[in-house]
Scaffold this motif. Sequence first.
Motif, mmCIF file in Angstrom:
data_model
loop_
_atom_site.group_PDB
_atom_site.id
_atom_site.type_symbol
_atom_site.label_atom_id
_atom_site.label_comp_id
_atom_site.label_asym_id
_atom_site.label_seq_id
_atom_site.Cartn_x
_atom_site.Cartn_y
_atom_site.Cartn_z
ATOM 1 N N LEU A 119 0.823 -1.208 0.000
ATOM 2 C CA LEU A 119 0.000 0.000 0.000
ATOM 3 C C LEU A 119 0.862 1.265 0.000
ATOM 4 N N ALA A 120 1.927 1.271 0.784
ATOM 5 C CA ALA A 120 2.819 2.437 0.832
ATOM 6 C C ALA A 120 3.482 2.667 -0.519
ATOM 7 N N ALA A 121 3.897 1.589 -1.157
ATOM 8 C CA ALA A 121 4.525 1.720 -2.473
ATOM 9 C C ALA A 121 3.532 2.286 -3.484
ATOM 10 N N LYS A 122 2.304 1.829 -3.438
ATOM 11 C CA LYS A 122 1.282 2.330 -4.366
ATOM 12 C C LYS A 122 0.909 3.781 -4.064
ATOM 13 N N ARG A 123 0.872 4.148 -2.777
ATOM 14 C CA ARG A 123 0.620 5.564 -2.439
ATOM 15 C C ARG A 123 1.714 6.443 -3.012
ATOM 16 N N ALA A 124 2.963 5.976 -2.940
ATOM 17 C CA ALA A 124 4.092 6.739 -3.479
ATOM 18 C C ALA A 124 3.968 6.907 -4.992
ATOM 19 N N GLU A 125 3.253 5.997 -5.649
ATOM 20 C CA GLU A 125 3.016 6.098 -7.092
ATOM 21 C C GLU A 125 1.792 6.957 -7.400
ATOM 22 N N GLY A 126 1.107 7.447 -6.354
ATOM 23 C CA GLY A 126 -0.040 8.321 -6.561
ATOM 24 C C GLY A 126 -1.396 7.658 -6.425
ATOM 25 N N TYR A 127 -1.439 6.366 -6.130
ATOM 26 C CA TYR A 127 -2.715 5.684 -5.949
ATOM 27 C C TYR A 127 -3.303 6.033 -4.590
ATOM 28 N N GLY A 128 -4.628 6.013 -4.510
ATOM 29 C CA GLY A 128 -5.311 6.269 -3.253
ATOM 30 C C GLY A 128 -6.779 6.514 -3.500
ATOM 31 N N GLY A 129 -7.515 6.754 -2.434
ATOM 32 C CA GLY A 129 -8.923 7.102 -2.547
ATOM 33 C C GLY A 129 -9.885 5.949 -2.390
ATOM 34 N N TRP A 130 -9.387 4.755 -2.115
ATOM 35 C CA TRP A 130 -10.276 3.606 -1.974
ATOM 36 C C TRP A 130 -11.311 3.805 -0.883
ATOM 37 N N ASP A 131 -10.970 4.636 0.111
ATOM 38 C CA ASP A 131 -11.853 4.843 1.256
ATOM 39 C C ASP A 131 -12.890 5.940 1.022
ATOM 40 N N ASP A 132 -12.890 6.518 -0.169
ATOM 41 C CA ASP A 132 -13.833 7.582 -0.507
ATOM 42 C C ASP A 132 -14.765 7.090 -1.612
ATOM 43 N N PRO A 133 -16.028 6.786 -1.274
ATOM 44 C CA PRO A 133 -16.963 6.272 -2.282
ATOM 45 C C PRO A 133 -17.161 7.214 -3.475
ATOM 46 N N GLU A 134 -16.907 8.508 -3.276
ATOM 47 C CA GLU A 134 -17.027 9.463 -4.381
ATOM 48 C C GLU A 134 -15.900 9.280 -5.398
ATOM 49 N N ARG A 135 -14.751 8.853 -4.925
ATOM 50 C CA ARG A 135 -13.587 8.660 -5.802
ATOM 51 C C ARG A 135 -13.442 7.234 -6.299
ATOM 52 N N CYS A 136 -13.957 6.266 -5.519
ATOM 53 C CA CYS A 136 -13.749 4.857 -5.851
ATOM 54 C C CYS A 136 -15.001 4.076 -5.456
ATOM 55 N N SER A 137 -15.730 3.605 -6.455
ATOM 56 C CA SER A 137 -16.975 2.877 -6.171
ATOM 57 C C SER A 137 -16.672 1.468 -5.662
ATOM 58 N N ILE A 138 -17.642 0.897 -4.995
ATOM 59 C CA ILE A 138 -17.485 -0.479 -4.536
ATOM 60 C C ILE A 138 -17.407 -1.411 -5.735
ATOM 61 N N ALA A 139 -18.101 -1.077 -6.809
ATOM 62 C CA ALA A 139 -18.038 -1.897 -8.026
ATOM 63 C C ALA A 139 -16.610 -1.937 -8.575
#
Length: 151
Positions: free
Chosen positions: A90-110
Motif C-alpha cells: 500500500l505504501a509503495a502504491k501511495r508513493a506512485e499516486g494511488y489512493g482514494g479507496w476509502d472515498d466512495p465518491e472517488r472509488c466505487s465499490i463496483a
Amino acid sequence: MSALPLDVITAGARAILLANGCTTITSDRDWPAAVRHYREMCAKYPDYAKGGGILQDAFRDAEVALTAMYAPHPDDLAVDRFALAMKAKLAAKRAEGYGGWDDPERCSIALLYQLLAEHVAKGDPVDVGNFAMMIHQRCERIAPAEKEVDR
C-alpha cells in the motif's frame, strides 16, 4: 512449564493474588525465589501445579495466561507478517499516486470488486488481501463484478 522471565511471572502472580483479595504479599525480594521454587516443584512433581494453595494457584494461572500472551499462535504470527506485506505494498502504491479507496465518491465499490477479481487472476495474494481489506472496511461483502467499471 514455560520459560517466562521471573519478573513477568511474578507480576502476573501478584496481580492474580491482589485481584482475589490477598493483600498480604511478601516483599519484592522474596518473589523471584518463590517463583523459582514453584517451577522446581512443578518439574519434580507434575501434580504440584494442581496444588490448591493460593500461591500455587496464582503461579499456575499467571504462567498459563502469560505464556499464551508471550507465545502467540502461528495464525497470529502469519496474520502479522501478511499485514506487514500489505502495508508495504500500500505504501509503495501511495508513493506512485494511488489512493482514494476509502472515498466512495472517488472509488466505487463496483470498482473495488473489479480490481479484486483482476488481481485474483494475476495471482498476487498481497494485492488480493489489500482489495479484500478495502471492501471489508467499506462494510461490504465480496460480490462478483457485474460489468466493467470506468476508472
